[in-house]
Design a protein around this motif. Structure first.
Motif, PDB file in Angstrom:
ATOM      1  N   ARG A   1     -12.581 123.802  42.117  1.00  8.81           N
ATOM      2  CA  ARG A   1     -11.639 122.969  41.372  1.00  8.81           C
ATOM      3  C   ARG A   1     -10.354 123.752  41.168  1.00  8.81           C
ATOM      4  NH1 ARG A   1     -13.814 122.844  35.020  1.00  8.81           N
ATOM      5  NH2 ARG A   1     -13.207 124.997  34.565  1.00  8.81           N
TER       6      ARG A   1
ATOM      7  N   ILE B   1      -4.288 120.961  37.916  1.00  8.18           N
ATOM      8  CA  ILE B   1      -3.007 120.281  38.110  1.00  8.18           C
ATOM      9  C   ILE B   1      -2.368 120.212  36.725  1.00  8.18           C
ATOM     10  CG2 ILE B   1      -1.864 118.145  38.824  1.00  8.18           C
ATOM     11  CD1 ILE B   1      -4.291 117.608  40.647  1.00  8.18           C
TER      12      ILE B   1
ATOM     13  N   TYR C   1      -7.913 118.083  37.472  1.00  8.33           N
ATOM     14  CA  TYR C   1      -8.378 119.055  38.467  1.00  8.33           C
ATOM     15  C   TYR C   1      -8.476 118.367  39.825  1.00  8.33           C
ATOM     16  CZ  TYR C   1     -10.094 122.065  34.631  1.00  8.33           C
ATOM     17  OH  TYR C   1     -10.207 122.857  33.513  1.00  8.33           O
ATOM     18  N   GLU C   2      -8.092 119.073  40.870  1.00  3.56           N
ATOM     19  CA  GLU C   2      -8.489 118.620  42.204  1.00  3.56           C
ATOM     20  C   GLU C   2      -9.836 119.244  42.518  1.00  3.56           C
ATOM     21  OE1 GLU C   2      -7.221 118.059  46.838  1.00  3.56           O
ATOM     22  OE2 GLU C   2      -5.779 118.991  45.485  1.00  3.56           O
TER      23      GLU C   2
ATOM     24  N   TYR D   1      -9.312 114.706  40.932  1.00  2.00           N
ATOM     25  CA  TYR D   1      -8.727 114.183  42.172  1.00  2.00           C
ATOM     26  C   TYR D   1      -9.703 114.494  43.316  1.00  2.00           C
ATOM     27  CZ  TYR D   1      -4.000 113.614  40.121  1.00  2.00           C
ATOM     28  OH  TYR D   1      -2.911 113.218  39.380  1.00  2.00           O
TER      29      TYR D   1
ATOM     30  N   ASN E   1     -10.536 113.794  47.575  1.00  6.45           N
ATOM     31  CA  ASN E   1     -10.082 113.293  48.872  1.00  6.45           C
ATOM     32  C   ASN E   1     -10.959 112.143  49.346  1.00  6.45           C
ATOM     33  OD1 ASN E   1      -7.984 115.123  49.149  1.00  6.45           O
ATOM     34  ND2 ASN E   1      -9.228 116.622  50.241  1.00  6.45           N
TER      35      ASN E   1
ATOM     36  N   GLU F   1      -7.660 110.301  46.344  1.00  6.65           N
ATOM     37  CA  GLU F   1      -6.540 110.727  47.184  1.00  6.65           C
ATOM     38  C   GLU F   1      -6.700 110.155  48.585  1.00  6.65           C
ATOM     39  OE1 GLU F   1      -5.549 114.824  47.274  1.00  6.65           O
ATOM     40  OE2 GLU F   1      -6.041 115.179  45.177  1.00  6.65           O
TER      41      GLU F   1
ATOM     42  N   ASP G   1      -1.737 111.527  49.561  1.00  5.62           N
ATOM     43  CA  ASP G   1      -1.882 112.981  49.674  1.00  5.62           C
ATOM     44  C   ASP G   1      -0.998 113.535  50.790  1.00  5.62           C
ATOM     45  OD1 ASP G   1      -2.967 115.454  49.003  1.00  5.62           O
ATOM     46  OD2 ASP G   1      -4.532 115.301  50.526  1.00  5.62           O
TER      47      ASP G   1
ATOM     48  N   LYS H   1       1.418 112.766  46.045  1.00  3.57           N
ATOM     49  CA  LYS H   1       1.370 114.230  46.120  1.00  3.57           C
ATOM     50  C   LYS H   1       2.257 114.669  47.280  1.00  3.57           C
ATOM     51  CE  LYS H   1      -2.349 116.433  44.994  1.00  3.57           C
ATOM     52  NZ  LYS H   1      -3.692 117.048  45.084  1.00  3.57           N
TER      53      LYS H   1
ATOM     54  N   GLU I   1       2.515 119.716  45.231  1.00  3.95           N
ATOM     55  CA  GLU I   1       1.403 120.601  45.591  1.00  3.95           C
ATOM     56  C   GLU I   1       1.914 121.749  46.446  1.00  3.95           C
ATOM     57  OE1 GLU I   1      -1.650 118.482  47.654  1.00  3.95           O
ATOM     58  OE2 GLU I   1      -0.259 117.380  48.925  1.00  3.95           O
TER      59      GLU I   1
ATOM     60  N   GLN J   1       0.793 121.739  41.206  1.00  7.83           N
ATOM     61  CA  GLN J   1      -0.468 122.340  41.641  1.00  7.83           C
ATOM     62  C   GLN J   1      -0.147 123.401  42.686  1.00  7.83           C
ATOM     63  OE1 GLN J   1      -2.997 119.465  43.562  1.00  7.83           O
ATOM     64  NE2 GLN J   1      -4.599 120.928  44.070  1.00  7.83           N
TER      65      GLN J   1
END
Length: 426
Positions: A23, A26, A36-37, A80, A82, A104, A132, A152, A180, A200
């Motif tokens: 993680r 962000i 968090y991504e 977040y 993918n 994303e 993304d 993003k 990002e 991020q």
């Protein structure tokens, strides 16, 4: 993939004792944590080895929701994740609590009317969406903007002179901007001055690897019990098998004492529980425990168990509407719903799992190829799960299924959810 139904033989590769998840924070403009991504990791090493995008995201979701837990991974923040096109239409979306995730859309995705309808459905359900790795605007990106909440921007990938105009256009469309790959203080100051909302990158923090011991699942015991129940065992033999698995006994006692059975007194012995529930219901709840086993979640808060339980009941109720006097068809519909997701928890190809479970050919054909009446009921159920009204309408246009009107299906969904809520374990 590894065979999770049996212990590894000497010399075979064993399943890792721990599960891992990455993680990366962000942050907002004030430097406070925003989200968090969540990133795929398969070892303590802080790098991704991804061979299959779908599998990687499936593992991220399973570890966040089940094995490590939402509170431990996300706290009060969103995650977040993918998503490619296939995943957006997959059952795994229904495992994710909508209010906790931003989906994303990968840069490789194909945008079309079907995808935008799906995004609209999921946003209405409570999900947020982000585009993304955006580095420039083109017709495809512009067509997607009405269906997303955030964009993003790959701060290192955009030509430096194009950043101001890119940020202005996206802001004009009312989108929150995430910068990002922010690697220096100068990058952060520039992104903030350009109006970016969230940030991020390595300047703030590298991804953190979370780990937990892999739960010791009792799935082998559950499968053994299911095999025994298929032969309608004598009470003594069933009691003996259950006593070998005290965790299962505890769960079944809770089932017997749940509000659904309306018993005048609490069941306190195994024999009383078996008599109160009956072997048919024991088999059903053992099938559901197969999903809960090893996930470390309370029954009522396990979204995978909720999904499969309500789906199976929905299919059973629909089967009874179609063939009121055919009990075997209703039972087969319930089993089709139950086993339609078993490959998720066993991490094996669906065909391989179904072969090991020795399900009937009609159930296997329904799950693998969507064939027959059971396959149609499964498609209707999956479409209903994701709120895909056009797919439901197309399915019930078949004269054999015309009795299943949209109004009736909506009622059956409510009835299925009510049934699961009445039986759920604390």
């Amino acid at each position: 993939m590894e065979d999770l139904l049996k212990p590894a033989e000497p010399g075979e590769a064993r399943e890792p004792e721990s599960v891992y998840l990455g993680r990366q924070p962000i942050l907002d403009r004030a430097g406070a944590l925003h989200a968090y991504e969540l990133l795929f990791r398969d070892s303590p090493e802080n790098r991704a080895r991804i061979h299959d995008d779908v599998q990687a995201t499936a593992h991220v979701v399973a570890r966040t929701v089940g094995e490590i837990g939402l509170s431990a991974v996300l706290g009060d923040y969103r995650g977040y994740v993918n998503m490619n096109r296939a995943l957006l239409f997959d059952d795994i979306v229904h495992i994710m609590p909508p209010g906790r995730f931003v989906l994303e859309l990968l840069e490789t995705i194909t945008f079309d009317a079907a995808l935008f309808r799906r995004c609209t459905q999921l946003r209405e359900a409570g999900f947020q969406f982000a585009l993304d790795d955006v580095v420039a605007l083109d017709d495809q990106i512009l067509s997607a903007l009405p269906y997303v909440d955030k964009v993003k921007v790959d701060f290192l990938g955009v030509e430096e002179g194009r950043l101001p105009e890119l940020a202005r256009v996206l802001k004009r469309h009312g989108k929150a901007l995430v910068a990002e790959k922010i690697e220096t203080h100068e990058d952060f100051v520039r992104a903030r001055d350009l109006g970016f909302d969230y940030f991020q990158g390595y300047f703030f923090a590298r991804p953190q690897v979370l780990a937990t011991r892999r739960p010791s699942a009792s799935r082998a015991a559950l499968l053994s019990l299911l095999t025994l129940l298929a032969d309608e065992p004598a009470m003594g033999r069933l009691e003996l098998e259950l006593k070998r698995n005290p965790e299962i006994v505890v769960q079944l006692l809770r089932v017997a004492n749940s509000s659904a059975f309306g018993l005048s007194r609490q069941v306190s012995s195994l024999r009383e529980a078996v008599a109160a529930i009956g072997t048919r219901q024991i088999a059903r709840w053992t099938q559901l425990l197969l999903y809960a086993g090893g996930r470390g979640l309370p029954w009522r808060s396990d979204p995978l168990v909720q999904l499969v339980g309500t789906r199976a009941r929905f299919m059973e109720l629909a089967a009874r509407e179609l063939r009121p006097s055919d009990e075997a068809f209703a039972d087969a519909a319930f089993l089709t719903g139950i086993f339609s997701l078993v490959h998720v928890v066993l991490d094996m190809p669906p065909a391989e799992v179904l072969d090991q479970l020795k399900v009937s050919e009609s159930i296997r054909a329904a799950i693998i190829d969507g064939e027959g009446a059971l396959g149609m009921l499964l498609r209707i159920s999956q479409a209903a799960d994701r709120g895909d009204s056009p797919e439901v309408d197309a399915s019930i246009s078949d004269p054999a299924f015309a009795h299943l009107t949209p109004a009736l299906l909506a009622k059956l969904q409510v009835d299925a959810a009510t049934w699961f809520a009445a039986h759920r374990l604390e």
